[in-house]
Design a protein around this motif. Structure first.
Motif, PDB file in Angstrom:
ATOM      1  N   TYR A   1       0.811  -1.217   0.000  1.00  0.00           N
ATOM      2  CA  TYR A   1       0.000   0.000   0.000  1.00  0.00           C
ATOM      3  C   TYR A   1       0.847   1.271   0.000  1.00  0.00           C
ATOM      4  CZ  TYR A   1      -3.748  -3.132   1.589  1.00  0.00           C
ATOM      5  OH  TYR A   1      -4.667  -4.148   1.695  1.00  0.00           O
ATOM      6  N   GLU A   2       0.366   2.255  -0.752  1.00  0.00           N
ATOM      7  CA  GLU A   2       0.910   3.607  -0.689  1.00  0.00           C
ATOM      8  C   GLU A   2      -0.261   4.591  -0.715  1.00  0.00           C
ATOM      9  OE1 GLU A   2       4.943   3.968  -3.019  1.00  0.00           O
ATOM     10  OE2 GLU A   2       3.571   2.698  -4.178  1.00  0.00           O
ATOM     11  N   PHE A   3       0.022   5.847  -0.340  1.00  0.00           N
ATOM     12  CA  PHE A   3      -1.065   6.806  -0.182  1.00  0.00           C
ATOM     13  C   PHE A   3      -0.638   8.205  -0.614  1.00  0.00           C
ATOM     14  CE2 PHE A   3      -1.417   3.358   2.791  1.00  0.00           C
ATOM     15  CZ  PHE A   3      -2.737   2.955   2.643  1.00  0.00           C
ATOM     16  N   ILE A   4      -1.578   8.913  -1.261  1.00  0.00           N
ATOM     17  CA  ILE A   4      -1.349  10.287  -1.698  1.00  0.00           C
ATOM     18  C   ILE A   4      -2.290  11.199  -0.931  1.00  0.00           C
ATOM     19  CG2 ILE A   4      -1.428  11.884  -3.664  1.00  0.00           C
ATOM     20  CD1 ILE A   4      -1.102   9.468  -5.514  1.00  0.00           C
ATOM     21  N   PRO A   5      -1.789  12.251  -0.266  1.00  0.00           N
ATOM     22  CA  PRO A   5      -2.688  13.203   0.400  1.00  0.00           C
ATOM     23  C   PRO A   5      -3.731  13.711  -0.585  1.00  0.00           C
ATOM     24  CG  PRO A   5      -0.408  13.644   1.000  1.00  0.00           C
ATOM     25  CD  PRO A   5      -0.368  12.610  -0.091  1.00  0.00           C
ATOM     26  N   ILE A   6      -4.972  13.799  -0.146  1.00  0.00           N
ATOM     27  CA  ILE A   6      -6.078  14.095  -1.055  1.00  0.00           C
ATOM     28  C   ILE A   6      -5.886  15.411  -1.798  1.00  0.00           C
ATOM     29  CG2 ILE A   6      -7.477  15.189   0.740  1.00  0.00           C
ATOM     30  CD1 ILE A   6      -8.770  13.006  -2.168  1.00  0.00           C
ATOM     31  N   ASN A   7      -5.272  16.389  -1.162  1.00  0.00           N
ATOM     32  CA  ASN A   7      -5.099  17.695  -1.814  1.00  0.00           C
ATOM     33  C   ASN A   7      -4.016  17.675  -2.894  1.00  0.00           C
ATOM     34  OD1 ASN A   7      -3.160  17.368   0.250  1.00  0.00           O
ATOM     35  ND2 ASN A   7      -2.774  19.563   0.297  1.00  0.00           N
ATOM     36  N   GLU A   8      -3.275  16.548  -3.005  1.00  0.00           N
ATOM     37  CA  GLU A   8      -2.240  16.446  -4.028  1.00  0.00           C
ATOM     38  C   GLU A   8      -2.608  15.498  -5.172  1.00  0.00           C
ATOM     39  OE1 GLU A   8       1.829  16.119  -2.755  1.00  0.00           O
ATOM     40  OE2 GLU A   8       1.317  16.688  -0.689  1.00  0.00           O
ATOM     41  N   VAL A   9      -3.798  14.922  -5.081  1.00  0.00           N
ATOM     42  CA  VAL A   9      -4.237  14.010  -6.146  1.00  0.00           C
ATOM     43  C   VAL A   9      -4.354  14.783  -7.464  1.00  0.00           C
ATOM     44  CG1 VAL A   9      -6.144  12.589  -6.978  1.00  0.00           C
ATOM     45  CG2 VAL A   9      -5.452  12.463  -4.579  1.00  0.00           C
ATOM     46  N   GLY A  10      -3.745  14.241  -8.503  1.00  0.00           N
ATOM     47  CA  GLY A  10      -3.794  14.880  -9.809  1.00  0.00           C
ATOM     48  C   GLY A  10      -2.666  15.851 -10.075  1.00  0.00           C
ATOM     49  N   SER A  11      -1.861  16.153  -9.062  1.00  0.00           N
ATOM     50  CA  SER A  11      -0.742  17.064  -9.272  1.00  0.00           C
ATOM     51  C   SER A  11       0.392  16.341  -9.991  1.00  0.00           C
ATOM     52  CB  SER A  11      -0.258  17.627  -7.938  1.00  0.00           C
ATOM     53  OG  SER A  11       0.236  16.603  -7.095  1.00  0.00           O
ATOM     54  N   ASP A  12       1.329  17.093 -10.542  1.00  0.00           N
ATOM     55  CA  ASP A  12       2.399  16.503 -11.352  1.00  0.00           C
ATOM     56  C   ASP A  12       3.376  15.669 -10.534  1.00  0.00           C
ATOM     57  OD1 ASP A  12       1.380  17.626 -13.646  1.00  0.00           O
ATOM     58  OD2 ASP A  12       2.594  19.447 -13.482  1.00  0.00           O
ATOM     59  N   ASN A  13       3.641  16.096  -9.312  1.00  0.00           N
ATOM     60  CA  ASN A  13       4.615  15.381  -8.486  1.00  0.00           C
ATOM     61  C   ASN A  13       4.092  15.244  -7.060  1.00  0.00           C
ATOM     62  OD1 ASN A  13       7.052  14.105  -7.872  1.00  0.00           O
ATOM     63  ND2 ASN A  13       8.020  16.036  -7.275  1.00  0.00           N
ATOM     64  N   PRO A  14       3.054  14.404  -6.869  1.00  0.00           N
ATOM     65  CA  PRO A  14       2.438  14.308  -5.545  1.00  0.00           C
ATOM     66  C   PRO A  14       3.324  13.588  -4.533  1.00  0.00           C
ATOM     67  CG  PRO A  14       1.546  12.632  -6.981  1.00  0.00           C
ATOM     68  CD  PRO A  14       2.434  13.486  -7.836  1.00  0.00           C
ATOM     69  N   THR A  15       3.125  13.892  -3.278  1.00  0.00           N
ATOM     70  CA  THR A  15       3.760  13.138  -2.200  1.00  0.00           C
ATOM     71  C   THR A  15       3.144  11.746  -2.159  1.00  0.00           C
ATOM     72  OG1 THR A  15       4.034  15.164  -0.909  1.00  0.00           O
ATOM     73  CG2 THR A  15       4.193  13.073   0.284  1.00  0.00           C
ATOM     74  N   ILE A  16       3.995  10.724  -2.098  1.00  0.00           N
ATOM     75  CA  ILE A  16       3.507   9.345  -2.027  1.00  0.00           C
ATOM     76  C   ILE A  16       4.104   8.704  -0.780  1.00  0.00           C
ATOM     77  CG2 ILE A  16       3.295   7.137  -3.214  1.00  0.00           C
ATOM     78  CD1 ILE A  16       3.858   8.612  -5.826  1.00  0.00           C
TER      79      ILE A  16
ATOM     80  N   MET B   1      -5.706   5.954  -2.270  1.00  0.00           N
ATOM     81  CA  MET B   1      -4.956   4.704  -2.190  1.00  0.00           C
ATOM     82  C   MET B   1      -4.227   4.397  -3.489  1.00  0.00           C
ATOM     83  SD  MET B   1      -7.266   1.964  -0.057  1.00  0.00           S
ATOM     84  CE  MET B   1      -6.302   0.626  -0.742  1.00  0.00           C
ATOM     85  N   VAL B   2      -3.000   3.901  -3.329  1.00  0.00           N
ATOM     86  CA  VAL B   2      -2.189   3.415  -4.443  1.00  0.00           C
ATOM     87  C   VAL B   2      -1.780   1.996  -4.076  1.00  0.00           C
ATOM     88  CG1 VAL B   2      -0.080   3.737  -5.791  1.00  0.00           C
ATOM     89  CG2 VAL B   2      -1.341   5.737  -4.941  1.00  0.00           C
ATOM     90  N   ILE B   3      -1.982   1.048  -4.975  1.00  0.00           N
ATOM     91  CA  ILE B   3      -1.715  -0.352  -4.633  1.00  0.00           C
ATOM     92  C   ILE B   3      -0.783  -1.013  -5.643  1.00  0.00           C
ATOM     93  CG2 ILE B   3      -3.863  -0.721  -3.351  1.00  0.00           C
ATOM     94  CD1 ILE B   3      -5.016  -1.987  -5.922  1.00  0.00           C
ATOM     95  N   THR B   4       0.033  -1.923  -5.120  1.00  0.00           N
ATOM     96  CA  THR B   4       0.844  -2.823  -5.926  1.00  0.00           C
ATOM     97  C   THR B   4       0.443  -4.222  -5.491  1.00  0.00           C
ATOM     98  OG1 THR B   4       2.699  -1.303  -6.234  1.00  0.00           O
ATOM     99  CG2 THR B   4       3.189  -3.655  -6.316  1.00  0.00           C
TER     100      THR B   4
END
Length: 505
Positions: free
Chosen positions: A304-319, A333-336
């Motif tokens: 599991y990995e996660f992106i803060p909701i306010n960064e979803v869709g940005s070019d270089n989001p925090t993961i 949510m980001v999944i592998t």
């Protein structure tokens, strides 16, 4: 606990101990999952492209592998469906979960590899029963039948070597035959395509069965329960199935439906247990009946990995990996996974309620929230508010959706809520005012935008005529299964379609 259930429950004890380790060993378990996934896929076309053999640390994985959406992986999946092997995953993949999502009619075909079928989806089902038996020592679970409702798309061939269907249909098609001994209805009924005919067939075939457990999506299970009560002329489901003890539910929030279920199943012995089993994988289950949060299942071949909701869709989001998330924040949510998905953005958002073990609530979808005026209204806010206000006013809400309405002449706007009531509130104005007030209590951003009506005016409720939402789903070909109403949207497509249907007699 009856003798049969007590005897079989012994088989679940070792797994119960393994789950208890999640609190202390989260980081180790998750890193082992990642290493195992990378090692298994190192010689696939995808693994060679990103040189999986040389990835030594999580930081290498982050730098090497880009975020993926379905459009990114679709060419690979198409080749897999056409028979090519060793593309995203080394195993032969013969099954694909068909998912259209909530926001458009476009079908997705997600690989259901043998590894994710056994090690994730079925393991999740096993663990659900395991945790339920641990929490319910007086259960008679294996003494009666379980009714599973799902699959609006029965399995169908994509070509000579590949088949697709709703996830629930794929799971039922591949189920161990022993499980069918304690399940109803017959497979040929549960895999029927036409929803209304299927409901009728299920009612006819199970009305005299001894059923003690239900599994399915709350909204569609409610349709079945009401059809059963109409057929039998009974007032309560416990009059039909007196041994009823548990409903395993998922797919949508249970909160707007909780009171309706309690009214139809007035039993102190009735339990409700939420699960999070998506087409992409099984991710969580409710391990404490007194909490509505879900335990994240961290050893299912999923990293599991996660992106803060306010960064979803940005070019270089925090993961962030699981070990770096914080309580109270919304993340995408980001999944592998062992289903051949690599840093895949699933589209769901979650908010953690505790760490070690990691517990969370599903807060919505990355495309299903309203932030037209900076209010960041999430689906879980809306579900909780609707549930609370219904309880306060005595109303019963069948379905709802909401969208912003821009009032350009006033440089501000409001939220329009379209609500189909099963039981109208005594005063629609009071219901609307209470809903607005409750949303402000639940969401500080919404409260700030409502302050002195700086950006947002009081919300408006449009009452939908009976059957509006059902008709919308029917027109979209989305009756039954895991299909759901889009609760919130930043644009007005859904609500405008529903308004037109509601105004048509």
């Amino acid at each position: 606990m009856d003798i049969l259930t007590n005897t079989i429950s012994l088989l679940f004890r070792p797994r119960q101990k393994e789950i208890a380790r999640f609190a202390q060993e989260t980081d180790v378990i998750q890193r082992n999952q990642l290493q195992s996934l990378l090692s298994t896929a190192r010689n696939t076309e995808w693994g060679l492209k990103y040189d999986y053999k040389s990835i030594q640390r999580y930081a290498d994985f982050c730098r090497r592998i880009p975020l993926q959406t379905y459009d990114d992986i679709k060419p690979y999946v198409t080749r897999m469906i056409n028979g090519e092997r060793n593309i995203l995953w080394p195993s032969v993949v013969r099954w694909y979960a068909k998912s259209s999502g909530t926001t458009n009619d476009k079908s997705k075909f997600l690989p259901v590899t043998p590894e994710i079928l056994r090690g994730c989806h079925y393991k999740g089902g096993f663990d659900t029963v395991s945790v339920y038996l641990r929490n319910t020592p007086d259960s008679h679970f294996f003494a009666s039948k379980g009714l599973i409702l799902g699959g609006s798309h029965s399995p169908s061939p994509l070509n000579r070597n590949a088949h697709c269907g709703d996830l629930s249909a794929v799971l039922l098609q591949n189920l161990n035959p022993l499980v069918n001994l304690i399940r109803v209805p017959a497979k040929k009924i549960i895999l029927m395509d036409e929803w209304e005919s299927k409901i009728k067939a299920i009612v006819e075939s199970t009305c005299r069965a001894d059923v003690n457990s239900l599994s399915g999506v709350p909204s569609w299970m409610l349709v079945l329960i009401k059809a059963m009560l109409k057929k039998t002329g009974r007032e309560y489901l416990t009059d039909v199935w007196p041994n009823m003890e548990v409903f395993f539910h998922g797919g949508i929030s249970f909160e707007p439906y909780r009171d309706q279920y309690k009214a139809l199943i007035p039993s102190d012995r009735m339990h409700y247990m939420e699960t999070y089993n998506a087409s992409e994988g099984f991710f969580g289950l409710q391990d404490d009946p007194d909490e509505h949060s879900l335990l994240m299942m961290i050893d299912y071949g999923v990293f599991y990995e996660f992106i803060p909701i306010n960064e979803v869709g940005s070019d270089n989001p925090t993961i962030l990996p699981l070990e770096a998330v914080e309580v109270g924040k919304n993340y995408a949510m980001v999944i592998t996974t062992s289903g051949g998905l690599w840093r895949y953005q699933i589209g769901d958002t979650v908010r953690f309620t505790s760490l070690h073990p990691h517990k969370f609530v599903i807060s919505g979808r990355t495309k299903n929230y309203i932030n037209a005026f900076g209010e960041e209204l999430m689906v879980d806010n809306a579900d909780k508010a609707i549930s609370a206000v219904s309880r306060l006013t005595g109303a019963k809400v069948k379905e709802y959706t909401a969208a912003p309405l821009f009032m350009l002449d006033k440089a501000k706007g409001r939220h329009q809520w379209m609500v189909e009531f099963e039981k109208m509130p005594p005063s629609l104005d009071d219901f609307a005012a209470l809903l607005d007030k409750t949303l402000q209590q639940l969401n500080s951003d919404y409260e700030a935008k409502r302050y002195k009506e700086i950006s947002l005016q009081p919300l408006e409720i449009i009452v939908a005529r009976e059957g509006t939402f059902y008709e919308w789903l029917r027109m979209k070909g989305k009756l039954g299964g895991q299909h759901k109403i889009p609760r919130l949207s930043n644009e007005r497509t859904f609500i405008e379609e529903l308004i037109r249907i509601s105004e048509t007699e």
